[in-house]
Design a protein around this motif. Structure first.
Motif: not given
Length: 95
Positions: A41-61
């Motif tokens: 659930v946290i990941t989905k909320s974070a991805e939605r915030l990334i799409k809105r341009g409010l946060i950036k995600g740091v991780g592994i692709k």
């Protein structure tokens, strides 16, 4: 822009700096019935915030998807988080 309680919590925590997804699990300590898959659930909320341009995600692709480890606020995310901190609730006073 309407945000969920979890998204508002993510933005408020992001004002302190980089935020790990494991730290965001503390949001569900107050909930009477938390979901079984909290990180999902946290990941989905974070991805939605990334799409809105409010946060950036740091991780592994990988070839199939991103594995987000940390979150960082963008300048527009910092602005939105400061608005959340300064917003007051209007009380229903009778005139």
């Amino acid at each position: 822009m309407t945000l969920s309680k979890l998204q508002k919590y993510i933005l408020r925590q992001g004002l302190e700096g980089r935020v790990s997804k494991n730290i965001l699990e503390k949001f569900y300590l107050k909930e009477p019935r938390p979901p079984k898959d909290k990180l999902d659930v946290i990941t989905k909320s974070a991805e939605r915030l990334i799409k809105r341009g409010l946060i950036k995600g740091v991780g592994i692709k990988t070839a199939e998807r991103w594995f987000i480890r940390e979150l960082i606020l963008t300048p527009s995310g910092i602005k939105q988080a400061k608005l959340l901190l300064g917003r007051q609730i209007k009380l229903p006073f009778k005139k």
